[in-house]
Design a protein around this motif. Structure first.
Motif, PDB file in Angstrom:
ATOM      1  N   ARG A   1      23.606  51.921   5.081  1.00  0.00           N
ATOM      2  CA  ARG A   1      23.284  52.596   6.343  1.00  0.00           C
ATOM      3  C   ARG A   1      22.419  53.839   6.096  1.00  0.00           C
ATOM      4  O   ARG A   1      21.507  54.134   6.869  1.00  0.00           O
ATOM      5  CB  ARG A   1      24.559  52.925   7.104  1.00  0.00           C
ATOM      6  N   ALA A   2      22.687  54.541   5.004  1.00  0.00           N
ATOM      7  CA  ALA A   2      21.865  55.711   4.660  1.00  0.00           C
ATOM      8  C   ALA A   2      20.443  55.290   4.306  1.00  0.00           C
ATOM      9  O   ALA A   2      19.479  55.979   4.654  1.00  0.00           O
ATOM     10  CB  ALA A   2      22.504  56.477   3.503  1.00  0.00           C
TER      11      ALA A   2
ATOM     12  N   ALA B   1      19.547  57.415  -1.368  1.00  0.00           N
ATOM     13  CA  ALA B   1      20.361  57.175  -0.173  1.00  0.00           C
ATOM     14  C   ALA B   1      21.331  56.028  -0.411  1.00  0.00           C
ATOM     15  O   ALA B   1      22.521  56.120  -0.088  1.00  0.00           O
ATOM     16  CB  ALA B   1      19.463  56.879   1.033  1.00  0.00           C
TER      17      ALA B   1
ATOM     18  N   ALA C   1      25.692  57.333  -1.957  1.00  0.00           N
ATOM     19  CA  ALA C   1      26.720  57.306  -0.911  1.00  0.00           C
ATOM     20  C   ALA C   1      28.049  56.838  -1.502  1.00  0.00           C
ATOM     21  O   ALA C   1      28.069  56.154  -2.530  1.00  0.00           O
ATOM     22  CB  ALA C   1      26.282  56.384   0.219  1.00  0.00           C
TER      23      ALA C   1
END
Length: 195
Positions: free
Chosen positions: A85-86, A73, A77
């Motif tokens: 944020r992920a 994650a 990104a």
């Protein structure tokens, strides 16, 4: 001559990991481990040698499964902002999962007096925290170099602040968890860091 393992090693390790994750290192007894793993004491000592070595094997397994999800994650990104944020979204997904053994991340649970009192386990805690912080720093520095973040951004201090917030987030989730409320808090926190 090495003894052949007469049980499903991965399955037994997953069961032990779930118990350590739920009850922590100090709160997990050898008796409880043997019961949940479904193996005898002889098999335990022949394969895992000690509770501490099993705990380290479970931490490695946790990182292979949960840590890998969060790492993907963060690193896959298109930007540090999106990656961080992920990663937080992945953490909330873990908290939402009814199969999750505890509201406290297994790695965050390592930060306890009992674990830190043992020098080799303390080194493991420090290495785990250092590695995650290094990934945050890497992403932040990539974005600063690309002009997506201010060039004068103190990536080390920013990463340390995010790490500290992560530790607190896990502990607050143990007290009271509501995803919508946590999402709002995370957004305010990251926005204040220009992320």
């Amino acid at each position: 001559m090495a003894h052949a393992i007469a049980f499903d090693y991965g399955g037994v390790l997953d069961k032990a990991m779930g118990l350590f994750w739920r009850d922590g290192y100090a709160g997990t007894s050898l008796r409880d481990l043997l019961k949940v793993m479904g193996i005898g004491e002889g098999s335990f000592y022949n394969t895992f040698k000690s509770k501490k070595q099993l705990y380290v094997a479970c931490l490695n397994r946790y990182e292979e499964i949960e840590g890998a999800k969060r790492g993907r994650a963060l690193m896959s990104a298109p930007s540090a902002r999106a990656g961080i944020r992920a990663l937080f979204a992945a953490l909330l997904d873990c908290l939402d999962d009814p199969e999750t053994p505890s509201r406290l991340c297994m790695m965050a649970a390592m930060v306890s007096e009992e674990v830190l009192a043992e020098p080799d386990l303390r080194e493991r805690v420090e290495a785990g925290l250092f590695n995650l912080q290094a990934r945050f720093i890497e992403r932040l520095e990539q974005d600063a170099a690309a002009g997506l973040l201010p060039r004068d951004l103190d990536s080390q201090a920013t990463a340390a602040v995010v790490m500290t917030y992560l530790q607190g987030l896990w502990r607050m989730a143990m007290v009271s968890y509501d995803r919508h409320r946590f999402e709002r808090q995370i957004d305010v926190f990251l926005t204040s860091l220009s992320l």
